[in-house]
Design an enzyme around this catalytic site. Structure first.
Site, short mmCIF file in Angstrom:
data_model
loop_
_atom_site.label_atom_id
_atom_site.label_comp_id
_atom_site.label_asym_id
_atom_site.label_seq_id
_atom_site.Cartn_x
_atom_site.Cartn_y
_atom_site.Cartn_z
N HIS A 139 -1.40 2.37 -4.80
CA HIS A 139 -1.22 3.73 -5.32
C HIS A 139 0.16 4.20 -4.89
CE1 HIS A 139 -1.75 4.96 -1.19
NE2 HIS A 139 -2.83 4.20 -1.16
N SER A 152 -7.19 3.40 -1.50
CA SER A 152 -6.97 1.96 -1.68
C SER A 152 -8.26 1.18 -1.92
CB SER A 152 -6.27 1.39 -0.45
OG SER A 152 -5.03 2.02 -0.27
N ASP A 183 0.85 -1.19 0.00
CA ASP A 183 0.00 0.00 0.00
C ASP A 183 0.89 1.24 0.00
OD1 ASP A 183 -2.10 1.72 0.11
OD2 ASP A 183 -2.83 1.09 2.06
N GLU A 204 -0.81 -8.18 2.12
CA GLU A 204 -0.65 -6.73 2.01
C GLU A 204 0.37 -6.21 3.02
OE1 GLU A 204 -3.00 -2.48 2.43
OE2 GLU A 204 -3.31 -4.07 3.87
N HIS A 259 -1.58 10.72 -1.01
CA HIS A 259 -1.30 9.82 -2.12
C HIS A 259 -0.92 10.65 -3.35
CE1 HIS A 259 -4.39 6.73 -0.32
NE2 HIS A 259 -3.40 7.03 0.51
N GLU A 300 -4.07 -7.66 24.84
CA GLU A 300 -2.89 -6.80 25.00
C GLU A 300 -3.21 -5.54 25.81
OE1 GLU A 300 0.20 -7.08 21.61
OE2 GLU A 300 -1.74 -7.04 20.58
N PHE A 351 -3.38 -9.79 15.63
CA PHE A 351 -2.18 -9.62 16.43
C PHE A 351 -2.03 -8.23 17.03
CE2 PHE A 351 -1.30 -12.90 13.20
CZ PHE A 351 -1.15 -13.98 14.07
N GLU A 352 -2.98 -7.37 16.76
CA GLU A 352 -2.85 -6.00 17.30
C GLU A 352 -4.25 -5.38 17.38
OE1 GLU A 352 -0.70 -3.10 19.04
OE2 GLU A 352 0.26 -4.88 18.21
N ASP A 385 2.19 2.84 3.51
CA ASP A 385 1.29 3.97 3.31
C ASP A 385 1.18 4.83 4.56
OD1 ASP A 385 -1.11 5.23 1.86
OD2 ASP A 385 -2.08 4.45 3.65
#
Lengths: 264, 510
Positions: B363, B104, B60, B316, B474, B224, B268-269, B321
């Site tokens: 992009h 995107s 990205d 991805e 972008h 977390e 994971f986050e 980005d």
């Protein structure tokens, strides 16, 4: 039609002679031409299916340091509401002043400046060294979540300890020289500590070990000096300010920093 | 949205047949729209080898300047990234149906469906406005390549370092008129939900990345120590597990994953996963993009050997980005470098005789390499006059040093006021300096409210920007498509990004 056939025959004969003159007259020469083409195709096919070579890369960088450890007594600080003035004096520029009301407990801190966005910082429930922050942007009606990494990368905040002490690193205090003559602010007693030299970093601080709280400090860097002072201290905290911003402002959009930046 | 999905469900009664028809029509459907040059211009001749598997890597924001800078930084200016070794390349036009410079959502939709659409819209045709602001309803929802793959009995996986419900990964498995409605996107992947995307059959086989907050109720503390942001009070972690998914959130769970545990949901986050540079500080010691890619391929390959008809995997690198938006080139480059490592690991792991790998970008960004910075070896050979300053990042994360051709001395390049400037910079963004420019090596940039120890080589350095903005933007230039494996020969020339869908579709023989 006949002329066409004759022409084709002449073309084949002449082409054959030319090939022979050029050393291609050996049996299979024309076949070799096609073989070359098919070799080329095969090489192309091979390039489409051959795994790339893994490159030798630069050496890895040192990762960021872990979050700062909590100072002794950090779990026991009492709730306070502070009236704060911050004066920034850029080198060669015009000074500007910001007033803030800070509501601080052992796990949360709310910062309300005299203008602009509010912030709520929360100590991480699993790892108390970590902190996340939510910026409440009333202008855009958005609540922007900042992870501990976001706070470190964008604001240089290394963990909850840094916020709790309003930016003073307690580990630096041990190297500072005590200066006689305590002072009090709204009944809270502070002692003065001074750096061996001034010019960079923390120059001096009025510090309360009981509350892990500065009353006043001065920092400096290449771009100027910052004067921080606590003007009022109240021994209570407005719990409503420490509630989740999404609860306080249910009509606001809750987004992450990355998405907030994407939208700007 | 409810109306849209009622329509979609009715269509699903005959969706298997429709999938094939729609796939065939996808290219021609766009040709009928006058004024837009969205048609895939590749010929329809069907030649070349067929692929059993397809892996689509998307960086990205990974425009050409980002790839070049990553190469210089990671392997040196004359070195070769894994990407550089792919035999087939093309330029890809990224414009969306309503914008020269896209976000995107429409670009990944174009790559996944072969149909261009509007800003913020995922998986609908261009008659769909963001959030249906004109209240005329949504357009058609063309099939994504992942949906078509699922219909063919293939395994499917989606991996991202961004939130797994973010625009790029979401465009593989969802259809929605506003990319920001990520809580709703998560439901479209949940097989037991009423709004589930039934084109996914029994469901996505692998869904790994960040974005746990869209699976956890607001106010509830997650693994977390952060809180969720679902306003409907639902705990989708539990609902996915009830639907048969194996849920993991840290390295321990990730390492233990085996093929028997498919399907897998890995979150994971709370939000996006950490930047590669910050990953070692993560509380849950989250896996890298390379580790997730390898794991996903291993699971899909193993599953494939058990009778499925190959697999489609999307990976991805979502945070290149984000770093650019913040004006922080260091993290953009280190994430792009980690992305290249993941691509290399994939190319080593799969059989490229039956697996097509495509790499491209959603992009580009207004990020550039400025001045005439010298290469490090040239500095050594022109040592007379050189001040001895180390060239950080192979000469990239530094101020510009150039050769004075009159004197033979290497000197700092300066602006009109005699002040040095950095090699990397942005056309716009938060890195603008409000006052007069100062030497970047002594510049303590306080633009985000804190004074961060700085200098161009520091990971927290924010490159200068010419136009003051809260966020860097972008850009609208073309990006590169890289391809290897069967069907990759179709990647050539200058094409619209919808061509990527056609390349994948034809390689798989759909």
């Amino acid at each position: 039609m006949r002329a066409g056939l004759f022409g084709s025959l002449i073309f084949v004969l002449v082409t054959g002679s030319l090939l022979a003159l050029a050393g291609w007259g050996a049996p299979g020469a024309v076949g070799a031409l096609f073989a070359n083409a098919s070799d080329h195709a095969a090489r192309h096919d091979e390039s489409l299916t051959s795994a790339p070579v893994l490159p030798l890369r630069r050496a890895a960088d040192e990762p960021p340091p872990p979050p700062t450890a909590l100072a002794a007594g950090a779990d026991a600080v009492t709730p306070l509401t502070l009236g704060v003035v911050i004066r920034r004096q850029p080198t060669g520029g015009k000074a500007h002043v910001v007033r803030q009301t800070i509501t601080r407990t052992s796990t949360r801190m709310h910062v309300a400046p005299d203008r602009g966005a509010e912030w709520l910082f929360e100590r991480n429930a699993i790892d108390p060294r970590r902190v996340s922050g939510q910026m409440i942007d009333h202008a855009s009606r958005q609540i922007v979540f900042h992870s501990d990494s976001d706070l470190r990368n964008m604001f240089g905040i290394p963990g909850w300890s840094h916020l709790l002490t309003l930016g003073v690193d307690p580990t630096l205090l041990a190297a500072m020289r005590p200066v006689p003559g305590p002072r009090t602010v709204d009944g809270v007693r502070f002692t003065r500590l001074a750096a061996a030299s001034i010019g960079q970093g923390l120059e001096s601080v009025w510090w309360s070990s009981d509350h892990l709280l500065p009353a006043e400090f001065v920092t400096s860097d290449n771009t100027g000096r910052t004067f921080f002072s606590v003007e009022t201290i109240r021994s209570s905290a407005d719990e409503s300010l420490l509630r989740s911003p999404e609860t306080r402002f249910p009509g606001y959009d809750a987004i992450d920093l990355a998405d907030w930046l994407e939208d700007k | 949205m409810a109306m849209t999905w009622m329509r979609l469900r009715r269509r699903n009664l005959a969706w298997i047949g429709a999938a094939v028809v729609l796939a065939g029509l996808a290219g021609s459907a766009t040709t009928a729209r006058g004024g837009f040059d969205d048609r895939d211009r590749d010929d329809e001749r069907d030649g070349g080898r067929r692929a059993k598997n397809v892996i689509l890597f998307i960086g990205d924001g990974m425009g050409v300047s980002t790839v070049t800078a990553t190469r210089v930084y990671s392997v040196g200016v004359a070195g070769q990234l894994v990407l550089d070794q792919f035999p087939q390349t093309a330029l890809s036009k990224t414009y969306s149906a309503d914008s020269i410079t896209p976000d995107s959502a429409p670009t990944m939709s174009a790559m996944m469906t072969g149909v261009n659409t509007n800003q913020s819209v995922i998986g609908f045709t261009e008659g769909t406005e963001p959030s249906d602001f004109n209240h005329d309803g949504d357009g058609a929802a063309p099939f994504t390549l992942l949906e078509l793959a699922k219909a063919r009995g293939m395994r499917v996986g989606v991996v991202s370092t961004a939130e797994i419900t973010h625009a790029t990964p979401a465009a593989t498995y969802s259809h929605i008129n506003q990319r920001n409605n990520q809580n709703d996107i998560a439901l479209q992947a949940l097989p037991t939900d009423a709004t589930y995307n039934r084109r996914l059959g029994r469901g996505l086989d692998i869904l790994m990345g960040g974005g746990r907050r869209h699976f956890v109720p607001s106010g509830v503390v997650d693994e977390e120590g952060d809180t969720g942001s679902r306003t409907d009070g639902r705990n989708l972690r539990a609902e996915f597990q009830a639907a048969g998914y194996r849920y993991v959130w840290n390295r321990t769970g990730f390492n233990a994953l085996s093929v028997q545990q498919l399907p897998v949901l890995g979150l994971f986050e709370r939000s996006h996963m950490e930047f590669e540079h910050d990953r070692p500080t993560d509380l849950g010691t989250e896996p890298s993009i390379k580790e997730m890619t390898v794991k996903a391929i291993q699971l899909l390959e193993a599953s494939s050997r058990r009778g499925s008809r190959g697999y489609f995997l999307h990976v991805e690198s979502g945070r290149i980005d984000h770093a650019h938006h913040a004006g922080n080139a260091y993290r953009a480059l280190t994430d792009a470098e980690a992305f290249d490592e993941a691509i290399g690991a994939a190319a080593q792991l799969v059989d490229l005789r039956d697996t097509l790998i495509i790499v491209s970008a959603a992009h580009s960004h207004v990020f550039n390499i400025a001045g005439f910075p010298m290469r490090p070896y040239a500095i050594t050979s022109h040592s007379p006059g050189y001040a001895g300053t180390a060239l950080a990042g192979n000469g990239l994360l530094d101020v510009v040093y150039d050769l004075n051709q009159a004197t033979g001395r290497v000197e700092e390049s300066t602006d009109r006021n005699g002040v040095p400037y950095t090699v990397l910079g942005y056309h716009n963004g938060p890195g603008y300096r409000a006052g007069a420019r100062v030497d970047p090596r002594t510049d303590v940039f306080a633009g985000f409210g804190g004074a961060i120890p700085s200098g161009p080589a520091h990971p927290a350095y924010f490159q200068e920007a010419a136009v003051p903005m809260l966020s860097e933007t972008h850009s609208g230039e073309d990006v590169t498509i890289y391809a290897i494996g069967p069907g990759s020969e179709r990647v050539r020339g200058t094409v619209k990004n919808t061509h990527i869908f056609e390349v994948m579709r034809r390689a798989l023989g759909f």
